[in-house]
Motif scaffolding. Structure first.
Motif, short mmCIF file in Angstrom:
data_model
loop_
_atom_site.label_atom_id
_atom_site.label_comp_id
_atom_site.label_asym_id
_atom_site.label_seq_id
_atom_site.Cartn_x
_atom_site.Cartn_y
_atom_site.Cartn_z
N TYR A 181 51.11 -10.72 58.77
CA TYR A 181 50.34 -9.74 59.55
C TYR A 181 50.03 -10.27 60.94
O TYR A 181 50.10 -9.53 61.93
N ARG B 227 51.10 -13.17 53.22
CA ARG B 227 51.02 -11.83 53.80
C ARG B 227 50.14 -11.81 55.05
O ARG B 227 50.44 -11.13 56.03
N ARG C 75 51.34 -2.21 52.93
CA ARG C 75 50.31 -2.00 53.95
C ARG C 75 49.84 -0.55 53.96
O ARG C 75 48.65 -0.27 54.10
N GLU D 127 56.77 -4.87 52.15
CA GLU D 127 55.57 -5.27 52.87
C GLU D 127 54.96 -4.08 53.61
O GLU D 127 53.73 -3.90 53.63
N GLN D 128 55.80 -3.25 54.23
CA GLN D 128 55.27 -2.11 54.99
C GLN D 128 54.67 -1.05 54.07
O GLN D 128 53.61 -0.49 54.37
N HIS E 45 47.83 0.05 50.73
CA HIS E 45 46.61 -0.76 50.78
C HIS E 45 45.60 -0.17 51.77
O HIS E 45 44.39 -0.12 51.50
N ASN E 46 46.08 0.28 52.94
CA ASN E 46 45.16 0.88 53.92
C ASN E 46 44.49 2.13 53.36
O ASN E 46 43.27 2.31 53.51
N THR F 147 48.81 -13.86 49.19
CA THR F 147 47.85 -13.28 50.13
C THR F 147 47.89 -13.99 51.48
O THR F 147 47.89 -13.35 52.55
N VAL G 275 48.35 -4.18 45.18
CA VAL G 275 47.29 -3.53 45.96
C VAL G 275 45.98 -3.60 45.21
O VAL G 275 44.91 -3.88 45.79
N ALA H 158 49.55 3.25 59.27
CA ALA H 158 50.21 3.81 58.09
C ALA H 158 51.18 4.92 58.49
O ALA H 158 52.30 5.00 57.96
N GLY I 286 43.89 1.92 60.69
CA GLY I 286 44.57 1.90 59.39
C GLY I 286 45.47 3.11 59.20
O GLY I 286 46.66 2.98 58.86
#
Length: 500
Positions: free
Chosen positions: A318, A314, A380, A376-377, A383-384, A311, A347, A455, A451
């Motif tokens: 970010y 990451r 994101r 990673e992308q 997760h968003n 975390t 996630v 995305a 977000g």
């Protein structure tokens, strides 16, 4: 108000006059061009009218001569068998402007008067056989080549069967035609100037002046677009220029809002860059301290330490790319084969759903499904969407009594389809209208909408698509489709050889 309006017009005129560093002047702009074009077009119209007009004038002049000669011929013919004295013949010819008069009656011709018989006749004209085209040709011929010729002209005497024929010099006819042409030219110039002047003032009043106001407003607004006083103020009319003025006002006001919004975004970007710099230092210190947790001999610490380290790693990543949204383009994804099920589990752990919230998280996908993407992308992106779903479900009552976030995926050929679904209240109308728009597409109060914007950019960087799916039940559903990268020939051969 009238004085203010006049002052505004003077400012606009001065702005217009200073275009390109030289004054336009009253006759140098559109109104001046309109004036000269009007004069030119009227003169062209007069030229087209001139030829039929000069031809008609010539025919009437010849007819007048024939009528005068016919009157004298009838009088002389009534004196038969007495012959008109020579002196009286000369006076008659001088009065009619002819050199000889011949009366045709009952198939015979009689020479009534003659001064001196010319050796030859240059042109002959029969007024009973003239046409509009031939009369215009004869008139042009007389103007250009006439003057010293002897012509013979024949025409009927009233409604009788008699006809009269005269010999005459062409010079008086050409002189009369030249005088007529001069008068027509002067009259045409006066009419064209008068008409053009009226059109000039009318068009300048109803067209050119409003255009100058529009152009002047554009120039002033472009010089200082943030000044509200430079927004164009129309006159409230209903014509096309008034409509254009209202559209210009709306456009300038919208542009001012956009400039203000962009200015705020620039200030926000500067503030975020400063915060980002300090946050990276704090996270770096937290990362160093978290590394020591691996050495702690505690089962609970050992179970949470790897997740905490991932975390923090990451978060450091970010902060490194937090300003990528303001750049021209996102960084290119570092694609590789990723197990989507493991990514979804991360996630789920990152969301840290409170067990007492009643929110369920479900994965509906084969455990071995893989996606060709930047881990990673894609993390994101998912997760968003899941975080937005969790925020929508927190404190809300689901329509079917179950609060659930479902992440499902399937592969169809070379495309992986990911669906993030929830049973929440759904997206408001305003959020739907501004979907994927930063700072406008937020579905909750206080949100930024970044977000969904981030995305979408990450999905597009993979050559995929993301869309909001309409569903019959309550809730929100997004579909993400990521295609695999095309396989090069060298990679295919190396993979084939490795399998053998």
């Amino acid at each position: 108000m009238p004085e203010q309006h006049q002052g505004e017009n003077s400012n606009v005129d001065s702005a217009m006059d200073s275009v390109n560093g030289r004054p336009a002047g009253a006759f140098g702009g559109l109104s001046g061009k309109l004036l000269w074009l009007t004069v030119l077009f009227i003169m062209l119209a007069e030229v087209l009218v001139f030829f039929p007009s000069i031809a008609t004038m010539r025919i009437r002049w010849l007819e007048d001569k024939l009528n005068t000669a016919a009157a004298a011929a009838i009088v002389i013919d009534g004196l038969q068998p007495v012959e008109l004295p020579r002196a009286l013949q000369k006076e008659t010819l001088a009065a009619t402007g002819t050199k000889a008069i011949v009366l045709r009656k009952e198939g015979t011709s009689r020479l009534l008067a003659m001064s001196s018989m010319p050796t030859s006749v240059d042109e002959q004209y029969d007024l009973t056989k003239t046409t509009p085209i031939s009369s215009m040709g004869d008139a042009l011929d007389t103007l250009l080549f006439g003057g010293n010729r002897i012509i013979r002209v024949y025409g009927p005497v009233g409604e009788t069967n008699m006809g009269v024929e005269v010999l005459m010099k062409e010079k008086p006819l050409r002189t009369a035609m030249l005088v007529y042409a001069r008068n027509v030219l002067l009259l045409s110039v006066l009419i064209s100037l008068f008409t053009a002047t009226l059109i000039f003032f009318v068009i300048n009043r109803i067209l050119i002046r409003p255009i100058r106001r529009l152009t002047g407003s554009m120039q002033q607004f472009s010089a200082d677009p943030e000044n509200p006083q430079h927004v164009f103020v129309g006159d409230g009319g209903r014509d096309e220029l008034a409509v254009a003025g209202r559209h210009l006002t709306a456009m300038q006001m919208e542009l001012q809002k956009t400039l203000k919004h962009q200015k705020n975004l620039a200030a926000l970007g500067l503030a975020v860059s400063k915060i980002n710099h300090d946050m990276r230092n704090i996270l770096a210190s937290a990362q160093l301290m978290s590394d020591r947790l691996v050495d702690v001999d505690d089962p609970m610490v050992k179970s949470f330490a790897p997740k905490l380290l991932r975390t923090i790693d990451r978060a450091v990543g970010y902060t490194t790319e937090v300003l990528s949204f303001g750049q021209a383009s996102e960084s290119a994804p570092r694609r590789r084969r990723v197990r989507l099920y493991d990514l979804t589990q991360e996630v789920r752990d990152m969301l840290a759903i409170d067990p007492h919230s009643g929110v369920e998280f479900a994965e509906q996908m084969p455990p071995d499904i893989e996606i060709d993407a930047d881990s990673e992308q894609i993390f994101r992106v998912i997760h968003n969407l899941c975080r937005n779903a969790l925020q929508a479900l927190t404190g809300e009552t689901a329509s079917d009594g179950v609060k659930r976030i479902t992440v499902s995926a399937q592969r169809v050929g070379s495309v992986v389809s990911i669906i993030v679904d929830d049973t929440g209240p759904g997206m408001p109308v305003k959020a739907r209208q501004n979907l994927f728009a930063a700072f406008r597409g937020s579905a909750r109060s206080g949100g930024t909408g970044l977000g969904l914007t981030i995305a979408r950019e990450l999905v597009l960087a993979h050559g995929g698509t993301i869309a909001l799916v309409e569903k019959p039940t309550a809730g929100t559903q997004f579909r993400i489709e990521i295609p695999d990268r095309p396989v090069s020939l060298e990679d295919y051969r190396s993979r084939t050889q490795a399998e053998k």
